[in-house]
Design an enzyme around this catalytic site. Sequence first.
Site, PDB file in Angstrom:
ATOM      1  N   CYS A  76      -5.507  -1.975  -1.185  1.00 34.36           N
ATOM      2  CA  CYS A  76      -6.388  -3.089  -1.538  1.00 34.36           C
ATOM      3  C   CYS A  76      -7.503  -2.638  -2.481  1.00 34.36           C
ATOM      4  CB  CYS A  76      -6.972  -3.699  -0.276  1.00 34.36           C
ATOM      5  SG  CYS A  76      -5.708  -4.395   0.816  1.00 34.36           S
ATOM      6  N   ASP A 104      -2.560  -3.894   7.845  1.00 38.79           N
ATOM      7  CA  ASP A 104      -3.680  -4.706   8.326  1.00 38.79           C
ATOM      8  C   ASP A 104      -3.670  -6.085   7.672  1.00 38.79           C
ATOM      9  OD1 ASP A 104      -4.376  -2.390   9.546  1.00 38.79           O
ATOM     10  OD2 ASP A 104      -6.179  -2.004   8.392  1.00 38.79           O
ATOM     11  N   GLU A 154      -9.585  -5.994  13.491  1.00 41.82           N
ATOM     12  CA  GLU A 154     -10.502  -6.316  12.397  1.00 41.82           C
ATOM     13  C   GLU A 154     -10.672  -7.830  12.313  1.00 41.82           C
ATOM     14  OE1 GLU A 154      -8.978  -4.611   8.823  1.00 41.82           O
ATOM     15  OE2 GLU A 154      -9.533  -2.566   9.383  1.00 41.82           O
ATOM     16  N   SER A 171     -12.817  -5.549   8.637  1.00 40.38           N
ATOM     17  CA  SER A 171     -12.132  -5.019   7.473  1.00 40.38           C
ATOM     18  C   SER A 171     -13.173  -4.575   6.461  1.00 40.38           C
ATOM     19  CB  SER A 171     -11.252  -6.107   6.862  1.00 40.38           C
ATOM     20  OG  SER A 171     -10.903  -5.782   5.533  1.00 40.38           O
ATOM     21  N   CYS A 197       0.818  -1.213   0.000  1.00 41.27           N
ATOM     22  CA  CYS A 197       0.000   0.000   0.000  1.00 41.27           C
ATOM     23  C   CYS A 197       0.853   1.264   0.000  1.00 41.27           C
ATOM     24  CB  CYS A 197      -0.901   0.029   1.230  1.00 41.27           C
ATOM     25  SG  CYS A 197      -1.915  -1.444   1.463  1.00 41.27           S
ATOM     26  N   CYS A 213      -2.244   2.777   3.120  1.00 40.77           N
ATOM     27  CA  CYS A 213      -3.044   1.830   3.906  1.00 40.77           C
ATOM     28  C   CYS A 213      -4.045   2.592   4.769  1.00 40.77           C
ATOM     29  CB  CYS A 213      -2.114   0.961   4.753  1.00 40.77           C
ATOM     30  SG  CYS A 213      -2.878  -0.576   5.302  1.00 40.77           S
ATOM     31  N   ASP A 214      -5.139   1.951   5.136  1.00 44.00           N
ATOM     32  CA  ASP A 214      -6.316   2.706   5.567  1.00 44.00           C
ATOM     33  C   ASP A 214      -6.177   3.535   6.835  1.00 44.00           C
ATOM     34  OD1 ASP A 214      -6.243   0.359   7.029  1.00 44.00           O
ATOM     35  OD2 ASP A 214      -8.370  -0.045   6.886  1.00 44.00           O
ATOM     36  N   LYS A 215      -5.304   3.185   7.783  1.00 48.90           N
ATOM     37  CA  LYS A 215      -5.173   4.010   8.992  1.00 48.90           C
ATOM     38  C   LYS A 215      -4.371   5.280   8.717  1.00 48.90           C
ATOM     39  CE  LYS A 215      -7.357   0.780  10.849  1.00 48.90           C
ATOM     40  NZ  LYS A 215      -7.270  -0.067   9.652  1.00 48.90           N
TER      41      LYS A 215
END
Length: 560
Positions: free
Chosen positions: A196, A83, A447, A473, A51, A124-126
């Site tokens: 992702c 993650d 998650e 997730s 990511c 990445c998502d955070k």
Amino acid sequence: MPELRKFSAIVVDGYDRAPSRAMLRAVGFKDGDFNKPQIGIASTWSMVTPCNMHINALAEKAAKGADTAGGKAVIFNTITISDGISMGSEGMKYSLVSREVIADSIETVMGCQGYDGLVAIGGCDKNMPGCIMAMARLNRPSVFVYGGTILPGCFNKKNVDIVSVFEAVGAYANKKIDEQTLKGVESCAIPGPGSCGGMYTANTMACAIEALGMSLPNSCAQAAVSREKEEDCIRAGEAVLNLLKKNITPRHIMTKKAFENAIVVVTALGGSTNAVLHLLAMADAAGVKLSIDDFTRIGKKVPVLADLKPSGRFVMAELVAIGGVLPLMKMLLDKGLLNGECMTVTGKTVAENLAYAKPYPSGQEIIRPFNDPIKKEGHLVILYGNLASEGAVAKISGKEGLSFTGKAKVFDSEETALKAILSGKIIKGDVVVIRYEGPRGGPGMREMLSPTSAISGRGLGKDVALITDGRFSGGSHGFVVGHITPEAFNGGLLAIVKNGDTITIDALKRQINLNIPAVEIKKRQKAWKQPKPRYTRGVLAKYAKLVTSASTGAVTDKNL
């Protein structure tokens, strides 16, 4: 440009700041640079995860844009975790914690160094909510850049991604595929850099942040490795200087109406349940009163229009190919569902940004028309009831049904639940209960992609429900309910559920209830004792001590 150097002037102006200038000369400053606005470029680059593996090059592009526009860019780093790699392990407890660490670290560098503006690039998502939370706290002209979506992998002439691998694990455990097929999916799913590829949390938050007004148009809908993404970074560097000149700061942009726009777009896209948690946290940092009930209110009028993974057919790269999210936003604006007057990082309003957005090509099947939605109302369903007196979050696509009643099988950790699922101990009609995985109890609110994917992989996606005080997730799908509050560690009713108890989840009534007599509930509550904290030193212990409920965003600086 003294009026543009409100913060950097304190650090570098005057004879007494000669030591500061001396150190800055060593990192590349020239005489003329001390008179320029200093722009921090927060890079979340690392080789920890695909990511973020390309973001160093994107940071250099953003720096080039800021320099060309008359600023002096300085690149600095913050952390990232993965993650996808840590999923299902003890390490996943650090995932949500990293959001706070990222926000803290960007605030720390910006505050210490006196940078006048900020470009933050996240993958990445955070990374994304962490960057936005820092921007809201600092309130200095800022632009967020999404690192971009990954391209899909291909196995047996079908698109595959990371969720395909998680579900292949369940299929292998159920003897539906052999080891060679499992390895084939594993080897093809992640072809290169980028986040992702479905409408999982990374793409969800990128779209939400653009709808919020904090990214340039279509930043959320570009491939990680593309000319468009490089140009997006250059323009972001330039845009910060424009924001400085116009004195537009994040809190001018991140208003209540702007957060409502973000919820509208997330709903239309069928986005991740994590959007609830992150938008609440971002709003809190910006001083905006947003609640979980706002998701219910908005969801009642906004349909799900996007046929995207995990519950749909398409990946983000395919949406990028037909025009990205701008045409969808224009559709929502024209329908009166978006507020066009909200300011954005372009220095223009949402309506002005969308004025020339072209419609999707005829014949495309990814974004449905309003008269033929995937779901007539929003998929993010806030549930209440005796199991969730402070609320819980379900992702109801409609494909898994609207109600479920079953018997509880209770686990005090994700690992024990996953072991039971993979070994065939979970059967049709079960409600898998995973508790003590909340923000405090975990700590870190892991998650549950491994358990939900294992359930789907075993062919039980429509026959088994899973509820937890942890979270899911963006890749999770099926009859799942997370963010149950109060969490078990805080004495929520989830803590007293026993094997065989009947639980009902009703998406129409927006209820989740433990079906046992009130007398029995009181008896069990009286006998319950809070477990000892799992961590007593270090970052997880600090997080558990400070973190608020998931229903308020699981933030760590709310009540200080």
